[in-house]
Design an enzyme around this catalytic site. Structure first.
Site, PDB file in Angstrom:
ATOM      1  N   CYS A  70       1.394  -1.655  -2.133  1.00 30.68           N
ATOM      2  CA  CYS A  70       2.157  -1.725  -0.886  1.00 30.68           C
ATOM      3  C   CYS A  70       3.165  -0.588  -0.904  1.00 30.68           C
ATOM      4  O   CYS A  70       4.003  -0.516  -1.810  1.00 30.68           O
ATOM      5  CB  CYS A  70       2.871  -3.078  -0.805  1.00 30.68           C
ATOM      6  SG  CYS A  70       4.028  -3.265   0.566  1.00 30.68           S
ATOM      7  N   CYS A 182       0.351   3.208   4.845  1.00 25.64           N
ATOM      8  CA  CYS A 182       0.480   1.763   4.657  1.00 25.64           C
ATOM      9  C   CYS A 182      -0.889   1.275   4.243  1.00 25.64           C
ATOM     10  O   CYS A 182      -1.902   1.698   4.825  1.00 25.64           O
ATOM     11  CB  CYS A 182       0.941   1.085   5.951  1.00 25.64           C
ATOM     12  SG  CYS A 182       0.855  -0.730   5.905  1.00 25.64           S
TER      13      CYS A 182
END
Length: 262
Positions: A70, A182
């Site tokens: 992440c 992302c």
């Protein structure tokens, strides 16, 4: 011993997808903090607490390495985690350097797509300032893509209008490389390609992270110790129901370009 992967939601599956290619004979533990997703729209303090709690849980499951799959979580707490645990902890960050290198001699710019929190963090600004000597990097937060992914919404008829609205102030012809900053965003690469000019390249950090994981495990002689088994958790609760497990397989199919559903 398993390799742990952590994300706020299903975005980290894009990193697991690559890890399985480079390290197919390993066992994995994938932890999605779905109770608190999305991270990118929350405060740094909230997110840090969620991550610390999740990694404490993961560490109790005999992991030999952990991937913070992440970008937002990496930017906030990666160094703190490395000081807390003895096993290797890898992060992921927007692939800005490969994107800039890709633009050498092309007279085009780079557009980094990420979450609000990733783009606000000092770690990201320091990265860009350090390597963007020609001022060719622009950035845009696309939190809606995280929500689309978490809702398992991959219908281009819904996603494209959102993208067109968010990108309406950008001249897309000036970009040569788009960074998927992302881990949720690679699910939408095929759709993004329909919005951007045909010659635009797309880069994410997932492949580089998987290669780095392989290198670290090889250096510690910890490779090929499993069967490719994957244990899934959602915010501390093991996932065993067939519906959820089937959806995880569909995510791999999307990444392989083999999923035709909506």
């Amino acid at each position: 011993m398993r390799i742990g992967l952590f994300d706020s939601g299903i975005g980290g599956m894009t990193v697991l997808h690559q890890a399985l290619k480079f390290l197919p004979y390993e066992d994995y533990l994938f932890y999605a903090d779905t109770k608190h997703v999305p991270y990118g729209e929350k405060s740094k303090e909230e997110v840090r607490e969620y991550i610390i709690q999740a990694v404490e849980f993961i560490a109790k499951h005999n992991v030999k390495a952990l991937v913070i799959a992440c970008n937002t979580a990496t930017s906030i707490v990666i160094e703190e985690l490395r000081n807390l645990y003895s096993f290797p902890i890898l992060g992921i960050e927007p692939a800005v350097k490969p994107a800039i290198d890709n633009m050498a001699g092309r007279q085009k710019k780079v557009l980094v797509l990420a979450t609000n929190l990733t783009l606000k963090e000092k770690k990201y600004h320091d990265l860009v300032q350090r390597i963007d000597s020609e001022d060719i990097v622009d950035s845009l937060a696309l939190p809606g893509l995280v929500q689309f992914a978490e809702n398992f919404e991959f219908n281009e008829n819904r996603v494209i209008p959102y993208l067109e609205k968010e990108l309406s102030s950008f001249d897309l012809q000036q970009y040569g490389t788009v960074v998927l900053g992302c881990t949720h965003f690679p699910y939408f690469e095929g759709i993004l390609r329909k919005v951007f000019p045909e010659e635009v390249d797309f880069i994410s950090g997932s492949i580089g992270t998987a290669k780095n994981l392989q290198r670290i495990l090889e250096s510690k002689k910890l490779v090929n110790q499993g069967t490719g088994d994957i244990q899934y958790f959602k915010s501390g609760i093991e996932v065993k129901d067939s519906f959820s497990l089937s959806n995880y397989q569909k995510l791999f199919q999307i990444l392989d370009g083999d999923y035709a559903g909506n």
